[in-house]
Design a protein around this motif. Structure first.
Motif, mmCIF file in Angstrom:
data_model
loop_
_atom_site.group_PDB
_atom_site.id
_atom_site.type_symbol
_atom_site.label_atom_id
_atom_site.label_comp_id
_atom_site.label_asym_id
_atom_site.label_seq_id
_atom_site.Cartn_x
_atom_site.Cartn_y
_atom_site.Cartn_z
ATOM 1 N N ARG A 9 0.858 -1.178 0.000
ATOM 2 C CA ARG A 9 0.000 0.000 0.000
ATOM 3 C C ARG A 9 0.896 1.231 0.000
ATOM 4 O O ARG A 9 1.743 1.404 0.857
ATOM 5 C CB ARG A 9 -0.917 0.036 1.205
ATOM 6 C CG ARG A 9 -1.695 1.341 1.229
ATOM 7 C CD ARG A 9 -3.017 1.350 1.894
ATOM 8 N NE ARG A 9 -3.920 0.275 1.654
ATOM 9 C CZ ARG A 9 -4.858 0.251 0.706
ATOM 10 N NH1 ARG A 9 -4.954 1.247 -0.144
ATOM 11 N NH2 ARG A 9 -5.679 -0.771 0.609
ATOM 12 N N LEU A 10 0.683 2.074 -1.021
ATOM 13 C CA LEU A 10 1.403 3.340 -1.138
ATOM 14 C C LEU A 10 0.363 4.421 -1.353
ATOM 15 O O LEU A 10 -0.194 4.562 -2.443
ATOM 16 C CB LEU A 10 2.394 3.291 -2.293
ATOM 17 C CG LEU A 10 3.323 4.477 -2.485
ATOM 18 C CD1 LEU A 10 4.116 4.781 -1.217
ATOM 19 C CD2 LEU A 10 4.280 4.219 -3.633
ATOM 20 N N GLY A 11 0.032 5.127 -0.274
ATOM 21 C CA GLY A 11 -1.053 6.110 -0.328
ATOM 22 C C GLY A 11 -2.376 5.398 -0.549
ATOM 23 O O GLY A 11 -2.727 4.466 0.165
ATOM 24 N N ALA A 53 5.083 3.857 2.613
ATOM 25 C CA ALA A 53 4.369 2.649 2.183
ATOM 26 C C ALA A 53 4.269 1.652 3.333
ATOM 27 O O ALA A 53 4.933 1.785 4.365
ATOM 28 C CB ALA A 53 5.088 2.010 0.997
ATOM 29 N N SER A 54 3.422 0.642 3.140
ATOM 30 C CA SER A 54 3.319 -0.458 4.098
ATOM 31 C C SER A 54 2.948 -1.729 3.347
ATOM 32 O O SER A 54 2.412 -1.679 2.242
ATOM 33 C CB SER A 54 2.275 -0.155 5.175
ATOM 34 O OG SER A 54 0.996 -0.025 4.600
ATOM 35 N N LEU A 55 3.272 -2.854 3.955
ATOM 36 C CA LEU A 55 2.829 -4.143 3.424
ATOM 37 C C LEU A 55 1.592 -4.555 4.194
ATOM 38 O O LEU A 55 1.576 -4.524 5.428
ATOM 39 C CB LEU A 55 3.907 -5.220 3.600
ATOM 40 C CG LEU A 55 4.992 -5.320 2.549
ATOM 41 C CD1 LEU A 55 5.905 -6.497 2.841
ATOM 42 C CD2 LEU A 55 4.444 -5.438 1.157
ATOM 43 N N LEU A 66 -1.554 -8.796 9.100
ATOM 44 C CA LEU A 66 -0.708 -7.774 9.690
ATOM 45 C C LEU A 66 -0.458 -6.657 8.696
ATOM 46 O O LEU A 66 -0.545 -6.852 7.491
ATOM 47 C CB LEU A 66 0.610 -8.345 10.204
ATOM 48 C CG LEU A 66 1.601 -8.914 9.198
ATOM 49 C CD1 LEU A 66 2.681 -7.888 8.864
ATOM 50 C CD2 LEU A 66 2.263 -10.147 9.787
ATOM 51 N N GLU A 67 -0.225 -5.478 9.245
ATOM 52 C CA GLU A 67 0.170 -4.320 8.447
ATOM 53 C C GLU A 67 1.559 -3.932 8.918
ATOM 54 O O GLU A 67 1.785 -3.754 10.105
ATOM 55 C CB GLU A 67 -0.810 -3.162 8.651
ATOM 56 C CG GLU A 67 -2.184 -3.453 8.090
ATOM 57 C CD GLU A 67 -3.144 -2.290 8.277
ATOM 58 O OE1 GLU A 67 -2.815 -1.182 7.801
ATOM 59 O OE2 GLU A 67 -4.174 -2.501 8.917
ATOM 60 N N PHE A 68 2.481 -3.825 7.972
ATOM 61 C CA PHE A 68 3.875 -3.594 8.306
ATOM 62 C C PHE A 68 4.349 -2.325 7.600
ATOM 63 O O PHE A 68 4.716 -2.357 6.435
ATOM 64 C CB PHE A 68 4.707 -4.794 7.855
ATOM 65 C CG PHE A 68 5.994 -4.971 8.597
ATOM 66 C CD1 PHE A 68 6.860 -3.910 8.800
ATOM 67 C CD2 PHE A 68 6.353 -6.209 9.064
ATOM 68 C CE1 PHE A 68 8.054 -4.069 9.463
ATOM 69 C CE2 PHE A 68 7.554 -6.401 9.730
ATOM 70 C CZ PHE A 68 8.412 -5.321 9.937
ATOM 71 N N PRO A 69 4.393 -1.189 8.305
ATOM 72 C CA PRO A 69 4.911 0.042 7.699
ATOM 73 C C PRO A 69 6.390 -0.117 7.346
ATOM 74 O O PRO A 69 7.158 -0.719 8.105
ATOM 75 C CB PRO A 69 4.739 1.095 8.800
ATOM 76 C CG PRO A 69 3.709 0.518 9.717
ATOM 77 C CD PRO A 69 3.892 -0.968 9.652
ATOM 78 N N PHE A 70 6.779 0.411 6.209
ATOM 79 C CA PHE A 70 8.172 0.311 5.770
ATOM 80 C C PHE A 70 9.118 0.903 6.807
ATOM 81 O O PHE A 70 10.217 0.396 7.000
ATOM 82 C CB PHE A 70 8.362 1.003 4.420
ATOM 83 C CG PHE A 70 7.974 0.149 3.238
ATOM 84 C CD1 PHE A 70 6.892 -0.715 3.272
ATOM 85 C CD2 PHE A 70 8.697 0.222 2.068
ATOM 86 C CE1 PHE A 70 6.542 -1.489 2.175
ATOM 87 C CE2 PHE A 70 8.360 -0.546 0.963
ATOM 88 C CZ PHE A 70 7.287 -1.397 1.015
ATOM 89 N N THR A 71 8.707 1.986 7.469
ATOM 90 C CA THR A 71 9.584 2.621 8.450
ATOM 91 C C THR A 71 9.919 1.686 9.608
ATOM 92 O O THR A 71 11.022 1.754 10.151
ATOM 93 C CB THR A 71 8.966 3.909 9.008
ATOM 94 O OG1 THR A 71 7.652 3.632 9.511
ATOM 95 C CG2 THR A 71 8.900 4.991 7.957
#
Length: 85
Positions: A9-11, A53-55, A66-71
């Motif tokens: 997910r990017l935006g 972004a996040s996965l 799960l949601e995994f933010p890139f940061t």
């Protein structure tokens, strides 16, 4: 073994993973997600807003596991307590 899908997910845009990967459990999916993000950031850098972004890892039914933010993938949390001398 369950199948997990690693959607980016990017935006407002969602890039779907059509194949997914069979893994033993959500913990292994977390490990794979972290490795994927780190490799992508290593290859692409933080250009194009990747740090925003996040996965979104989903299961066979499409439910988000799960949601995994890139940061979060670039943060190293020490396994040993940090002490100051």
């Amino acid at each position: 073994m369950p199948r997990y899908f690693f959607n980016t997910r990017l935006g407002d845009e969602l890039i779907s993973d059509p194949e997914g990967e069979q893994l033993r459990d959500p913990d292994q999916a977390w490990e794979i997600a972290r490795a994927m993000i780190r490799e992508l950031l290593k290859l692409e850098g933080a250009e194009g807003g990747l740090l925003n972004a996040s996965l979104e890892v989903t299961d066979d039914t499409g439910e988000i596991v799960l949601e995994f933010p890139f940061t979060e993938a670039i943060l190293d949390i020490p396994s040993e307590p940090v002490t100051r001398h």
